[in-house]
Scaffold this active site. Sequence first.
Site, PDB file in Angstrom:
ATOM      1  N   GLY A 117      10.359  -4.640   2.688  1.00 12.52           N
ATOM      2  CA  GLY A 117      11.556  -3.322   2.731  1.00 12.52           C
ATOM      3  C   GLY A 117      12.644  -3.517   1.578  1.00 12.52           C
ATOM      4  O   GLY A 117      13.004  -4.925   1.404  1.00 12.52           O
TER       5      GLY A 117
ATOM      6  N   HIS B 215       7.479  -5.236   8.190  1.00  9.92           N
ATOM      7  CA  HIS B 215       8.248  -4.409   7.677  1.00  9.92           C
ATOM      8  C   HIS B 215       9.514  -4.374   8.627  1.00  9.92           C
ATOM      9  O   HIS B 215       9.430  -3.963   9.557  1.00  9.92           O
ATOM     10  CB  HIS B 215       7.787  -3.045   7.476  1.00  9.92           C
ATOM     11  CG  HIS B 215       8.636  -1.812   6.830  1.00  9.92           C
ATOM     12  ND1 HIS B 215       8.042  -0.703   6.260  1.00  9.92           N
ATOM     13  CD2 HIS B 215      10.136  -1.854   6.801  1.00  9.92           C
ATOM     14  CE1 HIS B 215       9.054  -0.047   5.918  1.00  9.92           C
ATOM     15  NE2 HIS B 215      10.193  -0.385   6.100  1.00  9.92           N
TER      16      HIS B 215
ATOM     17  N   CYS C  22       2.242   2.561   9.849  1.00  9.52           N
ATOM     18  CA  CYS C  22       2.345   3.773   9.568  1.00  9.52           C
ATOM     19  C   CYS C  22       2.971   4.591  10.661  1.00  9.52           C
ATOM     20  O   CYS C  22       2.631   4.514  11.675  1.00  9.52           O
ATOM     21  CB  CYS C  22       0.855   4.363   9.166  1.00  9.52           C
ATOM     22  SG  CYS C  22       1.217   6.227   8.730  1.00  9.52           S
TER      23      CYS C  22
ATOM     24  N   VAL D  13       7.372  -1.648  -2.512  1.00  7.65           N
ATOM     25  CA  VAL D  13       6.575  -0.355  -2.576  1.00  7.65           C
ATOM     26  C   VAL D  13       6.869   0.455  -3.276  1.00  7.65           C
ATOM     27  O   VAL D  13       6.592   0.815  -4.433  1.00  7.65           O
ATOM     28  CB  VAL D  13       6.195   0.028  -0.953  1.00  7.65           C
ATOM     29  CG1 VAL D  13       5.396   1.236  -1.046  1.00  7.65           C
ATOM     30  CG2 VAL D  13       5.713  -1.137  -0.103  1.00  7.65           C
TER      31      VAL D  13
ATOM     32  N   PRO E   1       0.838  -1.123   0.110  1.00  9.53           N
ATOM     33  CA  PRO E   1       0.137   0.055  -0.138  1.00  9.53           C
ATOM     34  C   PRO E   1       0.907   1.233  -0.130  1.00  9.53           C
ATOM     35  O   PRO E   1       1.817   1.287   0.836  1.00  9.53           O
ATOM     36  CB  PRO E   1      -0.718  -0.138   1.328  1.00  9.53           C
ATOM     37  CG  PRO E   1       0.006  -1.000   2.157  1.00  9.53           C
ATOM     38  CD  PRO E   1       0.896  -1.823   1.192  1.00  9.53           C
ATOM     39  N   MET E   2       0.489   2.228  -0.944  1.00  9.29           N
ATOM     40  CA  MET E   2       1.159   3.557  -1.096  1.00  9.29           C
ATOM     41  C   MET E   2       0.312   4.566  -0.648  1.00  9.29           C
ATOM     42  O   MET E   2      -0.804   4.707  -1.621  1.00  9.29           O
ATOM     43  CB  MET E   2       1.905   3.743  -2.136  1.00  9.29           C
ATOM     44  CG  MET E   2       3.167   2.812  -2.292  1.00  9.29           C
ATOM     45  SD  MET E   2       3.877   3.280  -3.867  1.00  9.29           S
ATOM     46  CE  MET E   2       3.101   2.025  -4.988  1.00  9.29           C
TER      47      MET E   2
END
Length: 346
Positions: free
Chosen positions: A224, A189, A120, A247, A37-38
């Site tokens: 990552g 991540h 996030c 990502v 997701p971005m």
Amino acid sequence: MKISVPKPKTLTNENDPLYIIKTRKKTHNRAATIAGPMVRYSKLPFRQVCRDYDVDIVYTPMILAREFVRNGHARLADFTTCSTDSPLIVQVGVNNVADLLKFVEMVSPYCDGIGINCGCPIKEQIREGIGCALIYNPELLASMVSAVKQKYGDKVRLETKIRIHDDLEQTVELCNKVCDAGVDWITIHGRTRTTRSSQPVNLDAIKYIISQIKGRNVPVVANGDCFVETDLAKISECTGADGVMAVRGLLANPALFAKYDVCPWGCLEKFWYWAMEFSTLPFQLLQHHLFCMLENMQLQKPLLKEMMTLKNTVQLIDWFDKNFIFKRHNDEGFGVTVDIPYRNQA
């Protein structure tokens, strides 16, 4: 192309994200490939392009549950899909069971899984108990996972995407709690809440966590520093992860997982096609997507700077026609060119 209205989903081996993540090493001799997701950028046109280049599973941007479940305008703005947008994971930012259950009820018929954002690092989100705040509140996270799985069971696939703690034992404990709660898979991540993206991802940490929860039979996706195709095998082999999420690497080169070291020109033509078909991207996002891809292709810098001075989509299309052999969807050779086809190459 006529945009089709998606029908409520039924999970099969073709679109079940859990099945795909568990079996890709056997069926494709590689880890599952995932577009993460971005914020702003994981919208429908970009997702469709990724699917053309060997991406198995694609995520939406994070959607805030509190806005989505209460505001019809937010629903229209935040979630757009179509019948070919699959397998699709809708990522949610949420801090309570009630909002999550309502969100799942509204969204799950039109996607293949829900992902809870626990990674996030933005301070505003953390203050509201969303994103990274959840890795420090394992009881709340586990209660949200448990509530969804108790209500829906295997009808709804549920993932948690986390960051690591400074003390990895805390991360292991967190993973054990969400496994107990019934999570289908975990994405890790390999950075802490405060680790800058310029610092290397900690693959050893992901490897250690996977080794500690291996008996849980819950697959793990590593996230990552996946920027080129060779990173897929490197990350998978180093960590033992069942899937690898890219990502930033895919933003620059959506064909990364299809063994293209540099974004091919055809990828850019396909992105243009999907962007015009769906007409869901504001001009600034369209321009930025093209900038990222063209920068990856090492477009001549004066041209790259010139493109960023353009003010609307019509100017942008004219600029492409002026400078490149820019094929449309029905043109012979559309979407297959690799190198930049300069129109006036010296």
